[in-house]
Design a protein around this motif. Structure first.
Motif, mmCIF file in Angstrom:
data_model
loop_
_atom_site.group_PDB
_atom_site.id
_atom_site.type_symbol
_atom_site.label_atom_id
_atom_site.label_comp_id
_atom_site.label_asym_id
_atom_site.label_seq_id
_atom_site.Cartn_x
_atom_site.Cartn_y
_atom_site.Cartn_z
ATOM 1 N N LEU A 273 30.980 60.564 12.974
ATOM 2 C CA LEU A 273 29.648 60.580 12.392
ATOM 3 C C LEU A 273 29.767 60.465 10.877
ATOM 4 O O LEU A 273 30.459 61.261 10.241
ATOM 5 N N THR A 274 29.099 59.461 10.327
ATOM 6 C CA THR A 274 29.046 59.280 8.880
ATOM 7 C C THR A 274 27.660 59.703 8.412
ATOM 8 O O THR A 274 26.655 59.258 8.960
ATOM 9 N N MET A 275 27.625 60.561 7.390
ATOM 10 C CA MET A 275 26.340 61.040 6.898
ATOM 11 C C MET A 275 26.445 61.293 5.398
ATOM 12 O O MET A 275 27.233 62.123 4.956
ATOM 13 N N PHE A 276 25.693 60.530 4.619
ATOM 14 C CA PHE A 276 25.674 60.720 3.174
ATOM 15 C C PHE A 276 24.491 59.994 2.568
ATOM 16 O O PHE A 276 23.847 59.164 3.204
ATOM 17 N N SER A 277 24.249 60.316 1.323
ATOM 18 C CA SER A 277 23.242 59.641 0.544
ATOM 19 C C SER A 277 23.860 59.318 -0.807
ATOM 20 O O SER A 277 24.606 60.131 -1.351
ATOM 21 N N ALA A 278 23.584 58.149 -1.323
ATOM 22 C CA ALA A 278 24.119 57.766 -2.627
ATOM 23 C C ALA A 278 23.037 57.048 -3.417
ATOM 24 O O ALA A 278 22.149 56.415 -2.848
ATOM 25 N N MET A 279 23.135 57.169 -4.714
ATOM 26 C CA MET A 279 22.251 56.440 -5.594
ATOM 27 C C MET A 279 23.104 55.794 -6.680
ATOM 28 O O MET A 279 23.861 56.470 -7.367
ATOM 29 N N PHE A 280 23.017 54.475 -6.784
ATOM 30 C CA PHE A 280 23.724 53.701 -7.800
ATOM 31 C C PHE A 280 22.702 53.377 -8.893
ATOM 32 O O PHE A 280 21.658 52.806 -8.594
ATOM 33 N N VAL A 281 23.000 53.731 -10.132
ATOM 34 C CA VAL A 281 22.044 53.593 -11.229
ATOM 35 C C VAL A 281 22.648 52.691 -12.311
ATOM 36 O O VAL A 281 23.729 52.963 -12.820
ATOM 37 N N THR A 282 21.940 51.648 -12.674
ATOM 38 C CA THR A 282 22.398 50.704 -13.690
ATOM 39 C C THR A 282 22.224 51.272 -15.092
ATOM 40 O O THR A 282 21.128 51.692 -15.464
ATOM 41 N N GLY A 283 23.327 51.274 -15.858
ATOM 42 C CA GLY A 283 23.259 51.497 -17.295
ATOM 43 C C GLY A 283 22.900 52.887 -17.798
ATOM 44 O O GLY A 283 22.709 53.049 -18.994
ATOM 45 N N LEU A 284 22.780 53.877 -16.929
ATOM 46 C CA LEU A 284 22.489 55.232 -17.382
ATOM 47 C C LEU A 284 23.685 56.131 -17.103
ATOM 48 O O LEU A 284 24.318 56.019 -16.052
ATOM 49 N N THR A 285 23.972 57.033 -18.010
ATOM 50 C CA THR A 285 25.021 58.020 -17.778
ATOM 51 C C THR A 285 24.457 59.114 -16.875
ATOM 52 O O THR A 285 23.222 59.250 -16.743
ATOM 53 N N PRO A 286 25.310 59.921 -16.268
ATOM 54 C CA PRO A 286 24.793 61.053 -15.485
ATOM 55 C C PRO A 286 23.884 61.972 -16.306
ATOM 56 O O PRO A 286 22.868 62.452 -15.798
ATOM 57 N N VAL A 287 24.223 62.202 -17.567
ATOM 58 C CA VAL A 287 23.374 63.045 -18.423
ATOM 59 C C VAL A 287 21.988 62.433 -18.542
ATOM 60 O O VAL A 287 20.969 63.129 -18.437
ATOM 61 N N GLU A 288 21.914 61.119 -18.754
ATOM 62 C CA GLU A 288 20.612 60.445 -18.860
ATOM 63 C C GLU A 288 19.842 60.502 -17.548
ATOM 64 O O GLU A 288 18.618 60.666 -17.540
ATOM 65 N N VAL A 289 20.545 60.393 -16.418
ATOM 66 C CA VAL A 289 19.889 60.511 -15.111
ATOM 67 C C VAL A 289 19.284 61.899 -14.965
ATOM 68 O O VAL A 289 18.117 62.058 -14.588
ATOM 69 N N PHE A 290 20.068 62.928 -15.273
ATOM 70 C CA PHE A 290 19.560 64.295 -15.181
ATOM 71 C C PHE A 290 18.370 64.514 -16.117
ATOM 72 O O PHE A 290 17.397 65.178 -15.748
ATOM 73 N N GLN A 291 18.419 63.931 -17.311
ATOM 74 C CA GLN A 291 17.297 64.057 -18.244
ATOM 75 C C GLN A 291 16.040 63.424 -17.675
ATOM 76 O O GLN A 291 14.955 64.003 -17.757
ATOM 77 N N ARG A 292 16.167 62.241 -17.099
ATOM 78 C CA ARG A 292 15.000 61.573 -16.498
ATOM 79 C C ARG A 292 14.409 62.389 -15.360
ATOM 80 O O ARG A 292 13.207 62.343 -15.119
ATOM 81 N N LEU A 293 15.274 63.114 -14.645
ATOM 82 C CA LEU A 293 14.814 63.922 -13.513
ATOM 83 C C LEU A 293 14.355 65.312 -13.946
ATOM 84 O O LEU A 293 13.835 66.076 -13.140
ATOM 85 N N GLY A 294 14.584 65.644 -15.223
ATOM 86 C CA GLY A 294 14.200 66.959 -15.717
ATOM 87 C C GLY A 294 15.070 68.072 -15.160
ATOM 88 O O GLY A 294 14.606 69.200 -14.969
ATOM 89 N N LEU A 295 16.342 67.777 -14.907
ATOM 90 C CA LEU A 295 17.252 68.758 -14.316
ATOM 91 C C LEU A 295 18.283 69.235 -15.319
ATOM 92 O O LEU A 295 18.694 68.501 -16.206
ATOM 93 N N ALA A 296 18.731 70.457 -15.118
ATOM 94 C CA ALA A 296 19.823 71.010 -15.920
ATOM 95 C C ALA A 296 21.115 70.832 -15.132
ATOM 96 O O ALA A 296 21.259 71.394 -14.049
ATOM 97 N N PRO A 297 22.057 70.042 -15.648
ATOM 98 C CA PRO A 297 23.292 69.788 -14.904
ATOM 99 C C PRO A 297 24.318 70.900 -15.079
ATOM 100 O O PRO A 297 24.273 71.666 -16.038
ATOM 101 N N ALA A 298 25.247 70.947 -14.140
ATOM 102 C CA ALA A 298 26.422 71.808 -14.223
ATOM 103 C C ALA A 298 27.645 70.928 -14.001
ATOM 104 O O ALA A 298 27.529 69.844 -13.414
ATOM 105 N N PRO A 299 28.835 71.340 -14.447
ATOM 106 C CA PRO A 299 30.039 70.526 -14.208
ATOM 107 C C PRO A 299 30.331 70.379 -12.713
ATOM 108 O O PRO A 299 30.116 71.303 -11.940
ATOM 109 N N ALA A 300 30.811 69.204 -12.318
ATOM 110 C CA ALA A 300 31.178 68.941 -10.922
ATOM 111 C C ALA A 300 32.675 68.719 -10.841
ATOM 112 O O ALA A 300 33.281 68.172 -11.750
#
Length: 194
Positions: free
Chosen positions: A23-50
């Motif tokens: 069973l394969t189960m996952f979700s992914a989002m590929f985003v052009t030209g934005l860093t993870p920090v910029e993605v989190f900013q657009r979503l209004g989220l506070a990131p933590a290290p992964a």
């Protein structure tokens, strides 16, 4: 420049497959030209290290990693992106939201705040959206069926999942490799997106 093919992403499909029950189960989002920090900013989220993508049993978080062409986010068990989230994140850029689940799978390409092309991962012949045929040349190059009369024998499961991942990388330019996972990433909780 590297040629991206479905074989390029078998490692990622393997990472999100429970091999005991296949069973394969996952979700992914590929985003052009934005860093993870910029993605989190657009979503209004506070990131933590992964420290890696969520493991198969981790249903509460998602991780984001920077690639050469943008960012890739991944989650296990939850649909990472819904329509509103895709529309919001794709303003002035392009994203692919990809979900592979037990009873449902979906590939959605958003650009400039619009849903351009959407289809079931194992049935790309059934495309919809504002420009459902925009990705057809890429589908054909990857060997994905594009018309009702195309032979789609064997196009399901791992083949469909790795093809959809390759397509996401091609159309967004956000190509993820295992090496990207050795770099610092960000994580957030699924509850913050819902």
């Amino acid at each position: 420049m590297m040629t991206i093919s479905p074989a390029t992403y078998t490692w990622l499909v393997d990472a999100f497959t429970d091999h005991e029950i296949e069973l394969t189960m996952f979700s992914a989002m590929f985003v052009t030209g934005l860093t993870p920090v910029e993605v989190f900013q657009r979503l209004g989220l506070a990131p933590a290290p992964a420290d890696g993508f969520p493991a198969l049993g981790d249903m509460d978080s998602f991780a984001a990693y920077e690639t050469d062409g943008g960012s890739v986010l991944a989650a296990v068990g939850w649909e990472l992106s819904d329509y509103e989230l895709g529309m919001r994140l794709s303003v002035d850029t392009a994203i692919v939201s990809l979900y592979i689940g037990v009873n449902k799978d979906r590939f959605t390409y958003f650009a400039d705040g619009q849903e351009v092309t959407e289809f079931e991962v194992a049935f790309p012949q059934g495309r919809s959206g504002s420009d459902p045929d925009r990705l057809v040349p890429h589908l054909q190059r990857l060997g994905m069926p594009v018309d009702e009369e195309d032979d789609d024998d064997g196009f399901y499961g791992r083949a469909a999942s790795s093809s959809a991942l390759a397509l996401a990388a091609i159309v967004t330019g956000a190509h993820l490799t295992p090496a990207h996972l050795t770099r610092p990433g960000l994580t957030g909780t699924m509850a913050s997106l819902l």
